[in-house]
Design an enzyme around this catalytic site. Structure first.
Site: not given
Length: 478
Positions: A113, A257, A259, A261
């Site tokens: 992440s 960020d 990833d 999400d």
């Protein structure tokens, strides 16, 4: 750091130090065992389901170590007889969405992440992309530590297949939401600059924006595993985006960020907006469309309470971590949930933070209001948040310091000079004074202690934060 960090967010560690191929395969083997055990316990028709292999969806972000991790994970899964569907390089919300679409028994997202590029990790979900609850996390770790795994015989090994088109299916689902009006969006034709940090959002978010009728300028949208800025899109990391927004006369800047999400915003003036506003603006937009509860964490801004009150909605607070938010959303049938980090959950799409869906909500809010980002921000209640962190030698030291702080503040709250202070131990220690608060908690993803404070003014928020940090330093040194 010689051991990975296990938390509500899954497993994370530094590749080559606390995260090795052998360890990753062991985690995947434990998860494959857990998936098989869950299926045996819950299947309705033993005769028909026993011959059907458990399906686990696997996908990864753009980190350079991603291929090594993928191969290790696939080995562990097929050793337990699982059928692996590899959706490739995708945002985390896309991978979990595909687990739901394919009615998978489980899924593993390969990502760290917002952690730095040398990190990687695994995030686990059970049937249809459902994040593990507390009991399931404990069960999983028990299997991992005991290595009481169910390995498949030589002729019952699992299989691997690839699936293309995951991003397109995710985007189609977002565009199909009843709060998306493409005519309104395309009529406004917003000018947007998107910075994906060369992360997983690079393969999805620019395409989504064009589908929403936006004119798009891309920066850092090459998913090559090299992060040109911090994977966490903090204001300090967004200088290039801010410059590009101003230079292009854009209506808004957006950043993810690693990833995707999470989503953060830059105003039309090229000024970073606090990540708290992603959830706040999304909640304000959704609550105009439908009635229902809202779920936030203990460290989410008080803006959420004010926005919910404006729409006659109720707010529920949980420990930090999307897994806790999702559990409470399911329990309360909430219409939206999220964290102040820029992660928002839209349950009609799926129960996880979804940076792509956040793009659609924010862009729609901006287009529908026919105003600017700055004006939208000014329309919300004003608070200032201060965030600091203290490095810790280990997770156990962090936990001990936070526990000691809880004991000290609990005793102090009983004195007359602290009358009116509310002590909340939902996650770490949170002291609340009406329109201000300070929260201490052990990080679930890094060996640090985090301190958050919020107040109507910056000076007051920083004072609360600094006083708390000094107290914690004393506890660490004692």
């Amino acid at each position: 750091m010689d051991t990975p960090i296990a938390s509500v967010s899954g497993i994370r560690g530094i590749v080559g130090e606390s995260l090795s191929a052998a360890m990753l395969t062991r985690f995947a083997t434990a998860f494959g065992t857990m998936v098989n055990t869950a299926k045996c316990r819950h299947r309705e028709d033993t005769r028909n389901n026993s011959e059907r292999p458990n399906t686990v969806v696997v996908g990864r972000d753009s980190r350079a170590s991603g291929e090594m991790v993928r191969l290790a994970v696939v080995a562990g899964l097929i050793s337990t007889g699982c059928r692996v569907i590899d959706v490739g390089l995708c945002p985390t919300p896309t991978i979990l969405f595909m687990a739901k679409e394919l009615n998978a028994s489980g899924s593993i997202v390969i990502t760290a992440s917002h952690n730095p590029v040398e990190w990687n990790g695994l995030e686990f979900a059970l049937e249809s992309g459902r994040l593990l609850n507390q009991a399931e996390r404990e069960q999983f770790m028990q299997i991992y530590e005991s290595m009481d795994c169910n390995l498949a015989k030589w002729n019952q090994q699992g299989s691997v297949e690839t699936y293309e088109g995951a991003v397109n299916r995710h985007i189609e689902k977002i565009l199909d939401c009843d709060w998306v009006n493409l005519d309104v969006l395309r009529a406004r034709a917003l000018n947007v600059v998107i910075d994906c940090g060369n992360g997983a959002g690079s393969v999805a978010s620019p395409h989504l924006l064009r589908q929403l009728g936006c004119r798009v300028v891309e920066i850092n949208c090459i998913p090559d595993g090299r992060f040109p800025r911090s994977a966490e899109p903090t204001p300090d990391a967004l200088e290039q985006l801010c410059t590009a927004v101003f230079a292009n006369g854009a209506d808004i800047g957006l950043a993810h960020d690693g990833d995707a999400d999470r989503l953060v915003i830059v105003s039309e003036d090229g000024v970073p907006v606090s990540s708290e506003y992603t959830f706040a603006l999304s909640a304000d937009f959704i609550l105009k469309k439908r009635c229902g509860d809202v779920v936030g964490t203990v460290s989410t801004s008080l803006m959420i309470d004010d926005i919910a009150a404006r729409h006659q909605s109720r707010v529920h607070r949980t420990p930090v971590g999307v897994g806790f938010v999702v559990e409470k959303m399911r329990e309360s049938n909430a219409v939206i949930g999220g964290e102040g980090t820029g992660g928002v959950v839209f349950p009609e799409i799926q129960y996880t933070t979804d940076g792509l869906a956040s793009i659609a909500a924010i862009i729609h809010q901006l287009a529908e209001s026919n105003t600017t980002v700055s004006a939208l921000v000014k329309s919300l209640p004003s608070y200032t948040m201060c965030q600091k962190k203290l490095e810790s030698h280990s997770q156990s030291l962090s936990e001990a310091v936070v526990q000691r702080a809880a004991e000290i503040y609990a005793k102090g709250s009983q004195s007359t000079e602290n009358e009116g202070v509310f002590l909340d131990l939902t996650d770490g220690v949170k002291r609340v004074w009406g329109d201000s608060w300070v929260n201490i908690r052990k990080s679930g993803t890094e060996p640090v202690i985090r301190v958050f404070s919020e107040a109507p003014t910056a000076d007051h928020a920083e004072l609360l934060c600094n006083e708390t940090v000094e107290t914690l330093k004393g506890l660490i040194e004692s």
